[in-house]
Design a protein around this motif. Structure first.
Motif, short mmCIF file in Angstrom:
data_model
loop_
_atom_site.label_atom_id
_atom_site.label_comp_id
_atom_site.label_asym_id
_atom_site.label_seq_id
_atom_site.Cartn_x
_atom_site.Cartn_y
_atom_site.Cartn_z
N PHE A 20 5.10 -2.87 -2.89
CA PHE A 20 4.39 -2.86 -1.61
C PHE A 20 4.93 -1.72 -0.77
CE2 PHE A 20 3.72 -7.15 -3.08
CZ PHE A 20 2.43 -7.44 -2.67
N ASP A 21 4.02 -0.90 -0.23
CA ASP A 21 4.37 0.21 0.66
C ASP A 21 3.68 -0.05 2.00
OD1 ASP A 21 5.80 2.54 -0.90
OD2 ASP A 21 4.31 1.69 -2.27
N PHE A 22 4.48 -0.07 3.07
CA PHE A 22 4.01 -0.40 4.41
C PHE A 22 4.23 0.77 5.36
CE2 PHE A 22 5.58 -4.28 2.52
CZ PHE A 22 4.86 -5.34 3.05
N ALA A 23 3.21 1.12 6.12
CA ALA A 23 3.42 1.95 7.31
C ALA A 23 3.90 0.99 8.40
CB ALA A 23 2.11 2.61 7.71
N PRO A 24 4.45 1.48 9.48
CA PRO A 24 4.85 0.59 10.57
C PRO A 24 3.66 -0.29 11.00
CG PRO A 24 5.76 2.76 10.95
CD PRO A 24 4.82 2.88 9.77
N GLY A 25 3.90 -1.60 11.08
CA GLY A 25 2.88 -2.54 11.51
C GLY A 25 1.99 -3.07 10.40
N ASP A 26 2.01 -2.45 9.22
CA ASP A 26 1.18 -2.95 8.11
C ASP A 26 1.61 -4.34 7.68
OD1 ASP A 26 -0.22 -0.58 8.05
OD2 ASP A 26 0.48 0.03 6.05
N GLU A 27 0.68 -5.06 7.06
CA GLU A 27 0.93 -6.43 6.62
C GLU A 27 0.45 -6.64 5.19
OE1 GLU A 27 -2.09 -9.41 8.13
OE2 GLU A 27 -2.43 -7.73 9.53
N THR A 28 0.94 -7.71 4.57
CA THR A 28 0.48 -8.05 3.23
C THR A 28 -0.82 -8.82 3.27
OG1 THR A 28 1.75 -10.12 3.24
CG2 THR A 28 2.81 -8.19 2.24
N ALA A 43 14.07 0.58 0.80
CA ALA A 43 14.53 1.26 2.03
C ALA A 43 15.06 0.19 2.98
CB ALA A 43 13.37 2.01 2.68
N ASP A 44 15.91 0.61 3.90
CA ASP A 44 16.33 -0.29 4.97
C ASP A 44 15.14 -0.53 5.89
OD1 ASP A 44 18.86 -0.07 3.89
OD2 ASP A 44 19.67 1.15 5.52
N GLY A 45 15.06 -1.72 6.47
CA GLY A 45 13.97 -1.99 7.40
C GLY A 45 14.02 -3.41 7.91
N ARG A 46 13.00 -3.77 8.64
CA ARG A 46 12.90 -5.10 9.24
C ARG A 46 11.51 -5.65 8.99
NH1 ARG A 46 15.93 -7.84 13.13
NH2 ARG A 46 14.75 -9.24 14.47
N SER A 74 4.41 -19.73 1.58
CA SER A 74 3.11 -19.39 2.14
C SER A 74 3.33 -18.61 3.43
CB SER A 74 2.34 -20.69 2.41
OG SER A 74 1.08 -20.43 2.96
N HIS A 75 2.96 -17.32 3.43
CA HIS A 75 3.28 -16.49 4.59
C HIS A 75 2.43 -15.22 4.63
CE1 HIS A 75 6.69 -14.49 1.99
NE2 HIS A 75 5.50 -14.17 1.58
N ASN A 76 2.61 -14.48 5.74
CA ASN A 76 2.12 -13.11 5.90
C ASN A 76 3.34 -12.29 6.30
OD1 ASN A 76 0.55 -10.83 6.18
ND2 ASN A 76 -0.57 -11.55 7.97
N VAL A 77 3.48 -11.10 5.70
CA VAL A 77 4.66 -10.26 5.91
C VAL A 77 4.23 -8.96 6.57
CG1 VAL A 77 6.54 -9.05 4.74
CG2 VAL A 77 5.77 -11.28 3.89
N PHE A 78 4.92 -8.58 7.65
CA PHE A 78 4.63 -7.37 8.42
C PHE A 78 5.83 -6.44 8.42
CE2 PHE A 78 2.21 -10.84 10.15
CZ PHE A 78 0.99 -10.30 10.52
N ASN A 79 5.59 -5.13 8.42
CA ASN A 79 6.66 -4.15 8.63
C ASN A 79 6.93 -4.09 10.13
OD1 ASN A 79 8.39 -2.01 8.86
ND2 ASN A 79 7.03 -0.51 7.93
N ALA A 80 8.07 -4.61 10.55
CA ALA A 80 8.46 -4.60 11.95
C ALA A 80 9.37 -3.41 12.26
CB ALA A 80 9.15 -5.91 12.32
N SER A 81 9.47 -2.46 11.33
CA SER A 81 10.29 -1.26 11.52
C SER A 81 9.45 -0.17 12.15
CB SER A 81 10.80 -0.75 10.16
OG SER A 81 11.49 -1.75 9.47
N GLY A 82 10.12 0.82 12.69
CA GLY A 82 9.43 1.98 13.23
C GLY A 82 9.21 3.07 12.21
N ALA A 83 9.47 2.77 10.94
CA ALA A 83 9.36 3.76 9.86
C ALA A 83 8.70 3.09 8.66
CB ALA A 83 10.75 4.26 9.48
N PRO A 84 8.20 3.88 7.71
CA PRO A 84 7.64 3.30 6.49
C PRO A 84 8.67 2.44 5.76
CG PRO A 84 7.06 5.61 6.64
CD PRO A 84 8.08 5.34 7.73
N LEU A 85 8.17 1.45 5.04
CA LEU A 85 9.04 0.50 4.33
C LEU A 85 8.39 0.19 2.98
CD1 LEU A 85 11.45 -1.47 4.46
CD2 LEU A 85 9.91 -3.11 5.54
N ALA A 86 9.22 -0.01 1.96
CA ALA A 86 8.71 -0.37 0.64
C ALA A 86 9.68 -1.34 -0.02
CB ALA A 86 8.54 0.87 -0.23
#
Length: 99
Positions: A20-28, A43-46, A74-86
């Motif tokens: 999974f590759d996320f831009a900031p704010g992206d979700e699954t 990568a490091d992230g939140r 059962s969930h939805n996952v969001f990139n809460a970082s200010g940078a891309p996350l994978a």
């Protein structure tokens, strides 16, 4: 918000390895895990997780430090970082849940 990019790297008789590759704010998108799984951050992230049982939870990821979760999450996952996350998600086919 946009959906994270999802790629299946391996799907054989033992495991499914997803990336999974996320831009900031992206979700699954909301989903339920049918198998136990391991997450390996690339990568490091939140993450901000909207979990159906625990509610809203924040998780800090450290590159290369894995964690595991049981079948049925059962969930939805969001990139809460200010940078891309994978991360890699390794689903364990036929594995018994422990703990």
């Amino acid at each position: 918000m946009a959906l994270a990019t999802h790629s299946i790297l391996i799907d054989d008789e033992r495991v499914v390895v997803n990336r999974f590759d996320f831009a900031p704010g992206d979700e699954t998108g909301h989903h339920v895990h049918q198998m136990p799984y391991v997450i390996v951050p690339l990568a490091d992230g939140r993450l901000r997780i909207e979990d159906d049982e625990a509610g809203e939870v924040f998780t800090d990821l450290t590159q290369g430090v894995p964690y595991s979760r049981p079948r049925g999450v059962s969930h939805n996952v969001f990139n809460a970082s200010g940078a891309p996350l994978a991360f890699l998600e390794i689903e364990l086919k036929g594995a018994a849940d422990h703990g």
